[in-house]
Write a protein that holds these residues in place. Structure first.
Motif, PDB file in Angstrom:
ATOM      1  N   ASP A  64       0.333  -1.254   0.355  1.00 51.66           N
ATOM      2  CA  ASP A  64      -0.306  -0.061  -0.091  1.00 51.66           C
ATOM      3  C   ASP A  64       0.995   1.466   0.311  1.00 51.66           C
ATOM      4  O   ASP A  64       1.355   1.774   1.151  1.00 51.66           O
ATOM      5  CB  ASP A  64      -0.795  -0.079   0.971  1.00 51.66           C
ATOM      6  CG  ASP A  64      -2.042   1.080   1.045  1.00 51.66           C
ATOM      7  OD1 ASP A  64      -1.535   2.103   0.688  1.00 51.66           O
ATOM      8  OD2 ASP A  64      -3.214   1.216   1.949  1.00 51.66           O
ATOM      9  N   VAL A  65       0.977   1.738  -1.207  1.00 50.14           N
ATOM     10  CA  VAL A  65       2.354   3.155  -1.205  1.00 50.14           C
ATOM     11  C   VAL A  65       0.834   4.211  -1.436  1.00 50.14           C
ATOM     12  O   VAL A  65       0.293   4.531  -2.742  1.00 50.14           O
ATOM     13  CB  VAL A  65       2.894   2.186  -2.954  1.00 50.14           C
ATOM     14  CG1 VAL A  65       3.873   4.534  -2.332  1.00 50.14           C
ATOM     15  CG2 VAL A  65       3.565   1.383  -2.520  1.00 50.14           C
ATOM     16  N   ALA A  66       0.727   5.077  -0.474  1.00 50.90           N
ATOM     17  CA  ALA A  66       0.020   6.313  -0.237  1.00 50.90           C
ATOM     18  C   ALA A  66      -1.736   6.101  -1.358  1.00 50.90           C
ATOM     19  O   ALA A  66      -2.077   6.490  -2.134  1.00 50.90           O
ATOM     20  CB  ALA A  66      -0.083   7.598  -1.130  1.00 50.90           C
ATOM     21  N   GLY A  67      -2.304   4.641  -0.809  1.00 48.64           N
ATOM     22  CA  GLY A  67      -3.646   4.295  -0.911  1.00 48.64           C
ATOM     23  C   GLY A  67      -3.533   3.776  -2.720  1.00 48.64           C
ATOM     24  O   GLY A  67      -4.829   2.674  -2.384  1.00 48.64           O
ATOM     25  N   GLU A  68      -2.128   3.388  -3.255  1.00 47.32           N
ATOM     26  CA  GLU A  68      -2.226   2.564  -4.509  1.00 47.32           C
ATOM     27  C   GLU A  68      -1.674   1.376  -3.876  1.00 47.32           C
ATOM     28  O   GLU A  68      -1.132   1.051  -3.207  1.00 47.32           O
ATOM     29  CB  GLU A  68      -1.497   3.807  -5.138  1.00 47.32           C
ATOM     30  CG  GLU A  68      -2.007   4.661  -5.888  1.00 47.32           C
ATOM     31  CD  GLU A  68      -1.283   5.012  -7.286  1.00 47.32           C
ATOM     32  OE1 GLU A  68      -1.523   4.678  -8.273  1.00 47.32           O
ATOM     33  OE2 GLU A  68      -0.882   5.903  -7.297  1.00 47.32           O
TER      34      GLU A  68
END
Length: 368
Positions: free
Chosen positions: A198-202
């Motif tokens: 999960d990278v900034a919501g992506e």
């Protein structure tokens, strides 16, 4: 009287001697031709050494000519044997590149005359082949070969070698490895993925075993720290564009993120290659995608990715950028890049003294 027995039959044998050339080429870019002009007859600018056929070679460019009798009318270009060698036989080609795009290159080729005169023999280190009257200076300076005060010379060397060769009588071609393509398809299709980033919501889906095999940091996370039932990892200290090239909410998820692309395919995407060029401005080099990938490579123990980033940044070293790139190299343990920066600085002290980057460079060297 006894009769002699017939001699046993001996199977015939055969061998084949193959004489051929081991070819290699080198591009020599001469930036600042107008400043080199006037350095003096017999004085030259040398390219880096390059290796062909087990020997080192260098290109020598004489902006005022090699010999006094030419009276600076011509520029001279030679190829020199730069390593120890005796009776090294080779063929040569020197090409002055037409920079107009018309393809009207000026070619001096020994390859074309090899049937008449045979290969050229170099007796010792420093032996040279080339042309004292390579090109008339007055014509050169008004031609398409000189653009933005820059000349480009391509050199091809073919070292003659002879060997007994039987393998070519029966050969089987082995294709290049395609393991990277297979692993890349595994990433694209997300088949059997068992971990999500999960990278900034992506969200980015991957495979623990592949990540653990490529990165000691991921190996530690999955097999020493990560709980068995925990399938998601939140990345809070990397920007989404570092995790995925061209990251945007409107860009389809099929665009691979840079780190995963490297882990699965062992290569950088074309987007990263483009992002790595033209970043010599001191204020922007640390903000480039390549610089951020260098930071990620350092964090996750991806040594090959670190070297690939170092190679990209190395091409952008200049008087204006060396201090900033040196700081990056020191921060992210890029030892080879750091060595290149320090060598460049030592060889260009005059230029560094004249700009403010010299102050930053001094601070970086003291910290190291």
């Amino acid at each position: 009287m006894s009769s002699s027995s017939p001699s046993p039959l001996v199977s015939p044998t055969s061998s084949r001697s193959v004489t051929e050339t081991v070819n290699g080429s080198h591009k020599f870019v001469i930036q600042g031709y107008s400043l080199a002009k006037g350095m003096g007859i017999g004085k030259h600018i040398a390219s880096d050494n390059f290796t062909v056929g087990g020997y080192q070679w260098a290109i020598y460019f004489y902006p005022d000519g090699k010999n006094p009798e030419d009276n600076s009318t011509y520029v001279s270009v030679f190829i020199a044997l730069a390593s120890e060698g005796t009776d090294v036989r080779a063929l040569f080609e020197l090409t002055l590149v037409d920079q107009s795009g018309k393809g009207k290159h000026k070619v001096h080729s020994h390859f074309d005359r090899s049937l008449e005169s045979g290969p050229y023999t170099l007796k010792y280190r420093g032996s040279m082949w080339g042309y004292k009257r390579f090109f008339r200076r007055a014509l050169l300076e008004t031609s398409d070969y000189l653009k933005d005060d820059c000349l480009k010379i391509n050199c091809t060397v073919g070292v003659v070698v002879s060997a007994i060769d039987c393998s070519r009588l029966h050969s089987i071609q082995v294709p290049e490895s395609d393991i990277g393509e297979h692993f890349g398809m595994l990433l694209e299709n997300m088949e059997c993925s068992d971990v999500t980033f999960d990278v900034a919501g992506e969200k980015f889906h991957a495979h623990k075993l592949v990540l653990a095999a490529r990165s000691p940091i991921f190996r530690s996370k999955f097999f020493e720290v990560l709980e068995e039932d925990k399938q998601e990892i939140v990345i809070s200290d990397l920007e989404p564009k570092v995790f995925k090239v061209n990251s945007s909410l409107i860009v389809p998820i099929v665009l691979h993120e840079a780190i995963l692309h490297f882990i699965y395919r062992d290569s950088l995407t074309e987007d990263v290659d483009v992002a790595g060029s033209g970043s010599s401005c001191m204020s922007s080099v640390s903000d480039t995608l390549v610089a951020k990938l260098l930071a990620a490579a350092d964090r996750y123990g991806l040594e090959r990715l670190r070297l690939m980033c170092e190679s990209h940044l190395c091409k952008d070293i200049s008087v204006n950028s060396v201090a900033k790139i040196l700081a990056l190299a020191d921060q992210y343990h890029a030892t080879e890049l750091k060595a290149v920066c320090l060598k460049f600085a030592a060889e260009n002290l005059a230029g560094l003294f004249s700009i403010s980057s010299y102050i930053s460079l001094t601070i970086c060297e003291k910290k190291s």
